[in-house]
Design an enzyme around this catalytic site. Sequence first.
Site, mmCIF file in Angstrom:
data_model
loop_
_atom_site.group_PDB
_atom_site.id
_atom_site.type_symbol
_atom_site.label_atom_id
_atom_site.label_comp_id
_atom_site.label_asym_id
_atom_site.label_seq_id
_atom_site.Cartn_x
_atom_site.Cartn_y
_atom_site.Cartn_z
ATOM 1 N N LYS A 167 1.000 -1.206 -0.182
ATOM 2 C CA LYS A 167 0.370 0.303 0.091
ATOM 3 C C LYS A 167 1.050 1.277 -0.386
ATOM 4 O O LYS A 167 0.729 2.183 1.399
ATOM 5 C CB LYS A 167 -0.821 -0.425 1.317
ATOM 6 C CG LYS A 167 -2.328 1.015 1.006
ATOM 7 C CD LYS A 167 -3.039 0.229 1.328
ATOM 8 C CE LYS A 167 -4.334 1.974 2.128
ATOM 9 N NZ LYS A 167 -5.579 2.175 0.796
ATOM 10 N N LEU B 129 -4.417 -5.060 -3.738
ATOM 11 C CA LEU B 129 -4.124 -4.783 -2.578
ATOM 12 C C LEU B 129 -4.560 -5.900 -1.552
ATOM 13 O O LEU B 129 -6.025 -5.920 -1.493
ATOM 14 C CB LEU B 129 -4.653 -3.260 -2.461
ATOM 15 C CG LEU B 129 -4.184 -2.563 -0.577
ATOM 16 C CD1 LEU B 129 -3.256 -2.649 -0.829
ATOM 17 C CD2 LEU B 129 -5.212 -2.036 -0.781
ATOM 18 N N GLU C 32 -8.352 -5.739 -9.560
ATOM 19 C CA GLU C 32 -9.001 -4.765 -8.724
ATOM 20 C C GLU C 32 -9.468 -3.516 -9.506
ATOM 21 O O GLU C 32 -9.343 -2.864 -10.083
ATOM 22 C CB GLU C 32 -8.482 -4.843 -7.240
ATOM 23 C CG GLU C 32 -6.864 -3.495 -7.293
ATOM 24 C CD GLU C 32 -6.121 -3.428 -6.595
ATOM 25 O OE1 GLU C 32 -6.631 -3.995 -5.011
ATOM 26 O OE2 GLU C 32 -5.017 -3.634 -6.739
HETATM 27 N N1 PDD Z 1 -8.359 2.657 -0.700
HETATM 28 N N2 PDD Z 1 -7.318 -1.498 -3.378
HETATM 29 C C1 PDD Z 1 -7.216 -0.216 -3.833
HETATM 30 C C2 PDD Z 1 -5.983 -0.323 -5.083
HETATM 31 C C3 PDD Z 1 -6.908 0.596 -2.830
HETATM 32 O O1 PDD Z 1 -6.697 1.692 -2.625
HETATM 33 C C4 PDD Z 1 -7.621 0.000 -1.992
HETATM 34 C C5 PDD Z 1 -8.195 1.158 -0.409
HETATM 35 C C6 PDD Z 1 -8.832 -0.801 -1.771
HETATM 36 C C7 PDD Z 1 -9.873 -1.588 -0.906
HETATM 37 O O2 PDD Z 1 -8.563 -1.804 0.635
HETATM 38 P P1 PDD Z 1 -9.209 -1.333 2.222
HETATM 39 O O3 PDD Z 1 -10.538 -2.297 2.321
HETATM 40 O O4 PDD Z 1 -8.363 -1.867 2.939
HETATM 41 O O5 PDD Z 1 -9.783 -0.002 2.715
HETATM 42 C C8 PDD Z 1 -8.294 -1.695 -3.010
HETATM 43 C C9 PDD Z 1 -8.217 3.821 -0.066
HETATM 44 C C10 PDD Z 1 -9.147 3.815 0.802
HETATM 45 C C11 PDD Z 1 -7.701 5.382 0.025
HETATM 46 O O6 PDD Z 1 -6.684 5.148 -1.216
HETATM 47 O O7 PDD Z 1 -7.886 6.242 -0.497
#
Ligand code: PDD
Length: 285
Positions: free
Chosen positions: A149, A206, A182
């Site tokens: 991330k 992710l 994704e």
């Molecule tokens: N985004 N895939 C990607 C590429 C993401 O950036 C995110 C989350 C997710 C979902 O992950 P999670 O369930 O842990 O929020 C999947 C965040 C919220 C952002 O960049 O703002």
Amino acid sequence: MSVVYLNGQFMPAEDAKISPMDRGFLFGDGIYEVIPSYGGRCVGFAAHIQRLQQGLAALEIHCALTEQDWYELVQQLIRQNGAGNLGIYLHLSRGTDTKRAHAYPKNVPATVFAYCFEIAAEPKADVNKAPRYKVITATDLRWQRCHIKSTALLGNVMHHQQAAALGLNECILFDEQGFLTEGSSTNVFIVKEAVVITPPLSHKILPGITRQLLLSILRQHSPLKVEERPVSKDEVLGADEVWLTSSSKEIAAVIEVDGQAIGNSEPGPLWLQAQQLFSEHKYSY
Ligand code: PDD
């Protein structure tokens, strides 16, 4: 006025300053998290901190903060910002060097930043109030380490903009072999004949915390069949339901992919069931 945390201190947002020599600014050399919090209760807190620590280890960024330290920091941030519906943003970069050089510098402390922003109220399992997402598809042109991330999000930003430019909500991505990875900021699930299916974890996606919680909740609290396996584009277009998951959206129903209706263009019955179960059990993990 919002209060933020920077390198050990809480301060008004406008007083938080970092150097342009910060490697987060120069290289996107950092890790971040977004954790939802409603009335002071965080969803998936331990899992978010674990993913943060795994990302820092992968990038060899050193940070002495333990899960308990993060907990106290986040609780203080929430208290200082009014404990409403908040997204907690945590960001660690490799720190500020004296020059721009690619190699990891030695003895430079990480820059640690945290702030909160207002988010919508907790999503509800209510078909009438549920947002309806329209998405496009594209070939995934990001890097090969999407499981990290990283704050280097330009690939995601550009894919997201492809959808935003058309007035749409998300761009869902497929690898060179045509398999679903994704969304630009979400994980993707499909439903076919009452089976809930999502791509397996790999370097291509992710490991979303909402994805992880939803899989656990469905497996523990529902009789639904759940599969983690490759998903083709034809399967997405022919799915009974398509969902996007992320920390702020929880489970969002997609009603259109590339202009083609999904199901009957309404959030489906399994979406309702999944969001109900998620709302019921999300604080237990
Ligand atoms: N985004 N895939 C990607 C590429 C993401 O950036 C995110 C989350 C997710 C979902 O992950 P999670 O369930 O842990 O929020 C999947 C965040 C919220 C952002 O960049 O703002």
